[in-house]
Write a protein that holds these residues in place. Sequence first.
Motif, PDB file in Angstrom:
ATOM      1  N   SER A 103       0.813  -1.226   0.000  1.00 29.15           N
ATOM      2  CA  SER A 103       0.000   0.000   0.000  1.00 29.15           C
ATOM      3  C   SER A 103       0.843   1.271   0.000  1.00 29.15           C
ATOM      4  N   TYR A 106      -4.935  -1.783  -1.779  1.00 26.42           N
ATOM      5  CA  TYR A 106      -5.610  -0.667  -2.445  1.00 26.42           C
ATOM      6  C   TYR A 106      -6.444   0.132  -1.445  1.00 26.42           C
ATOM      7  N   GLU A 107      -7.174  -0.564  -0.607  1.00 24.58           N
ATOM      8  CA  GLU A 107      -8.006   0.129   0.376  1.00 24.58           C
ATOM      9  C   GLU A 107      -7.154   0.907   1.382  1.00 24.58           C
ATOM     10  N   LEU A 144       0.065   3.384  -6.917  1.00 27.88           N
ATOM     11  CA  LEU A 144      -1.101   2.575  -7.311  1.00 27.88           C
ATOM     12  C   LEU A 144      -0.830   1.655  -8.501  1.00 27.88           C
ATOM     13  N   ALA A 183      -4.276   2.178   0.736  1.00 33.06           N
ATOM     14  CA  ALA A 183      -3.668   3.291   0.005  1.00 33.06           C
ATOM     15  C   ALA A 183      -4.657   4.408  -0.317  1.00 33.06           C
ATOM     16  N   THR A 184      -5.913   4.040  -0.589  1.00 28.20           N
ATOM     17  CA  THR A 184      -6.871   5.039  -1.089  1.00 28.20           C
ATOM     18  C   THR A 184      -8.043   5.294  -0.153  1.00 28.20           C
ATOM     19  N   ARG A 210     -11.915  -4.441  -9.040  1.00 27.96           N
ATOM     20  CA  ARG A 210     -10.939  -4.628 -10.105  1.00 27.96           C
ATOM     21  C   ARG A 210     -11.131  -5.953 -10.817  1.00 27.96           C
ATOM     22  N   PRO A 212      -4.145  -7.752  -2.692  1.00 31.77           N
ATOM     23  CA  PRO A 212      -4.256  -6.549  -3.541  1.00 31.77           C
ATOM     24  C   PRO A 212      -5.408  -5.631  -3.124  1.00 31.77           C
ATOM     25  N   ASP A 213      -6.550  -6.228  -2.779  1.00 33.28           N
ATOM     26  CA  ASP A 213      -7.696  -5.416  -2.358  1.00 33.28           C
ATOM     27  C   ASP A 213      -7.401  -4.650  -1.069  1.00 33.28           C
ATOM     28  N   TRP A 218     -11.769  -1.587  -3.765  1.00 25.59           N
ATOM     29  CA  TRP A 218     -11.276  -1.777  -5.126  1.00 25.59           C
ATOM     30  C   TRP A 218     -12.142  -2.774  -5.869  1.00 25.59           C
ATOM     31  N   ILE A 227       0.384  -1.597  -7.202  1.00 29.62           N
ATOM     32  CA  ILE A 227      -0.659  -2.448  -6.611  1.00 29.62           C
ATOM     33  C   ILE A 227      -1.381  -3.206  -7.721  1.00 29.62           C
ATOM     34  N   THR A 228      -1.690  -2.503  -8.789  1.00 28.66           N
ATOM     35  CA  THR A 228      -2.338  -3.138  -9.940  1.00 28.66           C
ATOM     36  C   THR A 228      -1.427  -4.198 -10.560  1.00 28.66           C
TER      37      THR A 228
END
Length: 155
Positions: free
Chosen positions: A30, A125-126, A34, A128-129, A135, A121-122, A133, A37-38
């Motif tokens: 995180s 992302y959460e 981004l 980080a943002t 995705r 990954p989820d 997510w 992460i993807t």
Amino acid sequence: MTWADFWALTATLNGRATEANCHRLAKRLSRRPLPDITAFAEHHAEALYRLDQEQFGSLPVIGMTTETGGPFPQSGDSFLYARCAVVAAGRQTWENALADPAEFAPYTSLDYDGERLLYIPDEAYELATGKEWHRGTRYCYESFSNKEGWPHLRT
């Protein structure tokens, strides 16, 4: 992100997809941009997809038998979690398993459960943002999605 970067991050798991290890990896991921992460999610999905093969999925669950004493087959979910456990064990284990089903076999044991790896990954992302997510990845990692790995399932 390169495959080397993916495996270096995966090494954070110390070979096991425990709750604590997976959370540590998600936190580390995180803090990266981004796109990383993807990219991690893409490598993660591809690593699982490449293990989605009949030669691995047809192995019995170690330590379990049917009521008649025969080998106990893996379910779609248990096969997915075994593949996750192989990825969590690291690059060398993953490469060895791809080369030889006997190297994959121990991960069918109930002693290994890599399910938690799926959510990294989820979670990253959460973290980080602050957002959930929704995705998709190029490769589907669900069991039996790799048609090349399951020749008799091809339509």
